[in-house]
Enzyme design. Structure first.
Site, mmCIF file in Angstrom:
data_model
loop_
_atom_site.group_PDB
_atom_site.id
_atom_site.type_symbol
_atom_site.label_atom_id
_atom_site.label_comp_id
_atom_site.label_asym_id
_atom_site.label_seq_id
_atom_site.Cartn_x
_atom_site.Cartn_y
_atom_site.Cartn_z
ATOM 1 C CB SER A 1 -25.345 -35.891 -14.104
ATOM 2 O OG SER A 1 -24.452 -36.870 -13.824
ATOM 3 C CG HIS B 1 -28.756 -40.920 -15.279
ATOM 4 N ND1 HIS B 1 -29.161 -41.245 -14.147
ATOM 5 C CD2 HIS B 1 -27.351 -40.559 -15.380
ATOM 6 C CE1 HIS B 1 -28.253 -40.813 -13.267
ATOM 7 N NE2 HIS B 1 -27.156 -40.502 -14.191
ATOM 8 C CD GLU C 1 -33.315 -41.888 -13.717
ATOM 9 O OE1 GLU C 1 -34.095 -41.352 -13.458
ATOM 10 O OE2 GLU C 1 -31.757 -41.395 -13.684
ATOM 11 C CG ASN D 1 -28.164 -37.928 -11.083
ATOM 12 O OD1 ASN D 1 -27.974 -38.642 -10.015
ATOM 13 N ND2 ASN D 1 -27.672 -37.782 -12.178
HETATM 14 P P1 NAD Z 1 -15.196 -38.029 -16.332
HETATM 15 O O1 NAD Z 1 -14.690 -36.578 -15.883
HETATM 16 O O2 NAD Z 1 -14.570 -39.332 -15.619
HETATM 17 O O3 NAD Z 1 -14.688 -38.158 -17.798
HETATM 18 C C1 NAD Z 1 -15.266 -37.245 -18.854
HETATM 19 C C2 NAD Z 1 -14.330 -37.348 -20.049
HETATM 20 O O4 NAD Z 1 -14.865 -36.569 -21.119
HETATM 21 C C3 NAD Z 1 -12.820 -36.868 -19.914
HETATM 22 O O5 NAD Z 1 -12.123 -38.003 -20.284
HETATM 23 C C4 NAD Z 1 -12.329 -35.716 -20.836
HETATM 24 O O6 NAD Z 1 -11.376 -35.684 -21.590
HETATM 25 C C5 NAD Z 1 -13.628 -35.975 -22.004
HETATM 26 N N1 NAD Z 1 -14.063 -34.894 -22.884
HETATM 27 C C6 NAD Z 1 -14.460 -33.668 -22.289
HETATM 28 N N2 NAD Z 1 -14.627 -32.764 -23.298
HETATM 29 C C7 NAD Z 1 -14.565 -33.651 -24.643
HETATM 30 C C8 NAD Z 1 -14.873 -33.544 -25.963
HETATM 31 N N3 NAD Z 1 -15.235 -32.363 -26.459
HETATM 32 N N4 NAD Z 1 -14.661 -34.579 -26.697
HETATM 33 C C9 NAD Z 1 -14.379 -35.771 -26.224
HETATM 34 N N5 NAD Z 1 -14.241 -36.054 -24.979
HETATM 35 C C10 NAD Z 1 -13.942 -34.889 -24.101
HETATM 36 O O7 NAD Z 1 -16.752 -37.707 -16.394
HETATM 37 P P2 NAD Z 1 -17.829 -39.069 -16.186
HETATM 38 O O8 NAD Z 1 -18.114 -39.232 -14.573
HETATM 39 O O9 NAD Z 1 -17.219 -40.298 -16.922
HETATM 40 O O10 NAD Z 1 -19.031 -38.305 -16.631
HETATM 41 C C11 NAD Z 1 -19.392 -38.437 -18.167
HETATM 42 C C12 NAD Z 1 -20.800 -38.072 -18.211
HETATM 43 O O11 NAD Z 1 -21.859 -39.133 -17.785
HETATM 44 C C13 NAD Z 1 -21.396 -36.571 -17.576
HETATM 45 O O12 NAD Z 1 -22.262 -36.080 -18.525
HETATM 46 C C14 NAD Z 1 -21.657 -37.104 -16.230
HETATM 47 O O13 NAD Z 1 -22.636 -36.292 -15.724
HETATM 48 C C15 NAD Z 1 -22.591 -38.371 -16.679
HETATM 49 N N6 NAD Z 1 -22.775 -39.360 -15.809
HETATM 50 C C16 NAD Z 1 -21.867 -39.789 -14.646
HETATM 51 C C17 NAD Z 1 -22.201 -40.663 -13.742
HETATM 52 C C18 NAD Z 1 -20.929 -40.923 -12.751
HETATM 53 O O14 NAD Z 1 -21.177 -41.604 -11.774
HETATM 54 N N7 NAD Z 1 -19.623 -40.499 -12.913
HETATM 55 C C19 NAD Z 1 -23.251 -41.364 -13.691
HETATM 56 C C20 NAD Z 1 -24.097 -40.996 -14.730
HETATM 57 C C21 NAD Z 1 -24.033 -40.176 -15.728
#
Ligand code: NAD
Length: 305
Positions: free
Chosen positions: A116, A137, A149, A187
């Site tokens: 993000s 992104h 992005e 963001n």
């Molecule tokens: P989330 O909390 O739903 O999921 C994260 C997952 O990563 C979890 O299942 C966790 O068990 C896993 N994880 C953690 N450490 C790990 C490792 N070392 N190896 C393998 N798996 C691991 O988070 P999310 O919302 O899916 O976000 C994921 C990424 O995408 C983040 O960097 C976030 O900033 C980015 N993002 C999120 C959104 C959104 O709307 N939620 C949008 C764009 C980008």
């Protein structure tokens, strides 16, 4: 068809894996949590079945799931051509993961960071292959969003950029080029909105519903900032604002204390069933259990209006 690794099977990883598999790619989906992998497969199956109803194409859930292999061992990624990383927005966790991906993945594999806010050039510096690291992104929910992005890092090679662009286009995603900067475009702006909306609730100025109503009815946004916050995840938004706050050392990104308290209380938004709103089949409307004590009372008193 490309063999693509997806690391992290949360909200974004599940969406990325589904979009890839729907586009005919073979996917290796890895998470440290077997539970997260099971939940991801369940949500992919449900989303495929509901795709038509949600305005998307008809999708064969069985075919999509057949293209996805899951596991908790990163070695599953050894022969992938591209890896898309979607783990928790925690710089320490990502910093630990990238050198391991660098060791395990074949030399030609391109590593794509779906973060993000963390600058892509910094992520690339944790590997020995900065020319093969790029940022994408993705937008949430991934299967429904037509654009992303696209953020090359300082060292990303033209070949790696072409590989990622072609993969995105095959998934029906339009890459919008953005220079590498903390929070990129979306963001850097949206998180200020969401954080400030949380401050309005925290200060008792207005309820979440009223704030969101202003954005929907006056600005014509399809969702208000607190609905969006619940969709993204309160924990993920807080972590991203903290990255912006540390990076720019600018008080305009100072995280709202209410977000910290909500995370401590497990009120993470849709993913936990409650955030600024209650979620789930029979729990529509504003949250009330967020007001058990301390500053969280602000959520209740503001939503009681
Ligand atoms: P989330 O909390 O739903 O999921 C994260 C997952 O990563 C979890 O299942 C966790 O068990 C896993 N994880 C953690 N450490 C790990 C490792 N070392 N190896 C393998 N798996 C691991 O988070 P999310 O919302 O899916 O976000 C994921 C990424 O995408 C983040 O960097 C976030 O900033 C980015 N993002 C999120 C959104 C959104 O709307 N939620 C949008 C764009 C980008």
């Amino acid at each position: 068809m490309t063999l693509v690794g997806v690391v992290g099977a949360g909200i974004m990883g599940a969406g990325v894996a589904q979009s890839l598999a729907q586009s005919g790619h073979a996917v290796r989906l890895v998470d440290i949590s077997a539970d997260a992998l099971r939940t991801a497969l369940d949500s992919i199956e449900l989303n495929c079945r509901m795709s038509r109803m949600l305005g998307g194409p008809a999708v064969d859930a069985g075919e999509v799931l057949d293209r996805i292999t899951t596991g908790t061992d990163l070695e599953l990624l050894a022969d992938t051509e591209v890896v898309i990383e979607n783990i928790t927005e925690d710089e320490a966790l990502k910093r630990d993961l990238y050198p391991r991906l660098d060791r395990i993945c074949q030399p030609g594999c391109v590593l794509v960071a779906n973060t993000s806010a963390i600058p892509i050039t910094r992520i690339a510096s944790w590997t020995g292959r900065p020319a093969q690291v790029a940022g994408v992104h993705f937008m949430n929910p991934v299967p429904m969003k037509p654009a992303v992005e696209f953020i090359p890092g300082h060292h990303t090679s033209p070949e790696a950029q072409r590989t990622v662009r072609e993969l995105l286009e095959s998934m029906g995603k339009k890459p919008i080029d953005v220079n590498d900067a903390c929070g990129f475009i979306s963001n850097r702006i949206s998180h200020v909105f969401m954080n400030e909306a949380a401050y309005l609730v925290y200060e008792g100025v207005a309820s979440a519903e009223t704030i969101d109503e202003v954005f929907r009815s006056c600005f014509g946004h399809p969702m208000g900032p607190l609905q969006t916050l619940d969709l993204i995840g309160v924990d993920t938004v807080l972590q991203s604002i903290e990255v912006l706050y540390q990076h720019f050392a600018d008080s305009k990104y100072r995280p709202c204390p209410l977000l910290k308290q909500m995370v401590d209380a497990g009120l993470l938004g849709r993913k936990s069933g409650e955030g600024f709103y209650r979620h789930g089949p029979d729990s529509r409307g504003p949250a009330d259990s967020a007001g058990r004590n301390g500053h969280l009372t602000a959520v209740r008193s503001a939503t009681d209006h």
